[in-house]
Design a protein around this motif. Structure first.
Motif, PDB file in Angstrom:
ATOM      1  N   ASP A   1       0.757  -1.243   0.039  1.00  0.00           N
ATOM      2  CA  ASP A   1      -0.169   0.079  -0.030  1.00  0.00           C
ATOM      3  C   ASP A   1       0.734   1.306   0.000  1.00  0.00           C
ATOM      4  O   ASP A   1       0.375   2.350   0.085  1.00  0.00           O
ATOM      5  N   GLY A   2       2.052   1.160   0.008  1.00  0.00           N
ATOM      6  CA  GLY A   2       2.961   2.316  -0.229  1.00  0.00           C
ATOM      7  C   GLY A   2       2.546   3.295  -1.390  1.00  0.00           C
ATOM      8  O   GLY A   2       2.799   4.592  -0.952  1.00  0.00           O
ATOM      9  N   ASN A   3       2.128   2.863  -2.494  1.00  0.00           N
ATOM     10  CA  ASN A   3       2.020   3.897  -3.592  1.00  0.00           C
ATOM     11  C   ASN A   3       0.663   4.259  -3.416  1.00  0.00           C
ATOM     12  O   ASN A   3       0.279   5.313  -4.179  1.00  0.00           O
TER      13      ASN A   3
ATOM     14  N   ASN B   1      -0.167   6.141  -1.069  1.00  0.00           N
ATOM     15  CA  ASN B   1       0.295   7.465  -0.152  1.00  0.00           C
ATOM     16  C   ASN B   1       0.636   8.668  -1.260  1.00  0.00           C
ATOM     17  O   ASN B   1       0.298   9.750  -1.261  1.00  0.00           O
TER      18      ASN B   1
ATOM     19  N   ARG C   1      -1.313  11.779  -2.295  1.00  0.00           N
ATOM     20  CA  ARG C   1      -0.526  13.125  -1.989  1.00  0.00           C
ATOM     21  C   ARG C   1      -0.452  13.868  -3.396  1.00  0.00           C
ATOM     22  O   ARG C   1      -0.609  14.872  -3.328  1.00  0.00           O
TER      23      ARG C   1
END
Length: 288
Positions: A200-202, A204, A208
């Motif tokens: 799930d890092g992408n 953010n 953003r």
């Protein structure tokens, strides 16, 4: 007396595919793509029934906070200093923009972590694919559920905004439909993105550099013509600007119908392209 073998074959009932009933026909048992999307849709509705109360409360609370703080709080200063935005009271200007943005945010929220969870964590998609459902069924069923969530959230927002006097025209009902289309334009594209993620890092980065900038600079709180030229060009490309512009014209009772038709056509293109991309992503990730 036993009938000849050819007589028995002639008397045996035949399927439409021409395969005898005593044999297994792959063609007869394989549903066409999308025919079982209702089963996936039903599953997501069943899951939502367990958590609907919390989302219902937030759906009514969010417009109260947004319109109370921005529309009537900050809006009172804007109205006193400049007579609103182009002569429109700020609450009536900002309400349709936040409505369209709420549709976008609802679609983004339902198209990110839920999709990744169904792919990697809870693996509901794998369970569905173990049955008769295919990638098209998964995409259409989940997209239909996301559309229901957008409808409920936008309907609650419209009701609260109308009661607060932020939607002065009866055409706000049509504006609600355009806001729903605006949310639907975001959902499938984000589903396609989410299905290909390993973690799930992408997400953010998506919020953003995608969702939040659109929320701030696509005409939600002020006209985009107040922005530098290159930023205006970026805003015009976003589906949120098309949704916000159309909804605002309708809620203010001053619709430019040819322009609104063009905006809606642009949003429909996003829906169609997003669904195609989502099906491709699901097949690439889930089907070996």
């Amino acid at each position: 007396m036993t009938a000849p073998p050819d007589r028995l074959a002639a008397d045996r009932p035949q399927l439409k595919t021409g395969v005898p009933t005593g044999q297994v026909s792959v063609l007869a048992r394989t549903p066409r793509p999308g025919a079982l999307a209702g089963r996936a849709f039903g599953y997501w509705l069943t899951v939502y029934r367990r958590v609907w109360l919390g989302s219902a409360i937030s759906s009514f609370l969010a417009p109260l906070l947004y319109l109370g703080a921005m529309g009537f709080g900050l809006g009172s200063l804007v109205n006193r200093s400049g007579g609103g935005i182009d002569g429109v009271p700020y609450a009536q200007f900002v309400a349709p923009g936040v409505l369209a943005a709420t549709a976008m945010q609802t679609a983004a929220g339902e198209s990110t972590y839920m999709v990744m969870g169904a792919v990697k964590w809870q693996r509901q998609y794998h369970a569905m694919l173990a049955g008769p459902l295919g990638p098209v069924d998964l995409v259409l069923g989940h997209a239909a559920y996301i559309l229901v969530r957008i409808v409920l959230t936008c309907a609650a927002f419209t009701l609260v905004a109308a009661l607060l006097g932020a939607i002065p025209s009866p055409l706000g009902v049509v504006g609600l439909l355009v806001a729903i289309l605006c949310g639907a334009a975001h959902g499938p594209v984000i589903m396609a993105f989410s299905a290909r993620q390993e973690n799930d890092g992408n997400f953010n980065l998506l919020f953003r550099f995608g969702i939040i900038p659109m929320f701030l600079f696509a005409g939600t709180f002020f006209p985009v013509d107040r922005l530098p030229g290159w930023v205006q060009a970026l805003a015009w490309v976003t589906p949120l600007w098309h949704g916000t512009t159309s909804v605002r014209q309708l809620t203010l009772g001053a619709p430019d119908w040819p322009a609104i038709a063009g905006h809606c056509a642009y949003l429909l293109v996003w829906v169609a392209v997003g669904l195609v991309l989502a099906v491709r992503s699901y097949r690439a990730r889930l089907v070996t």
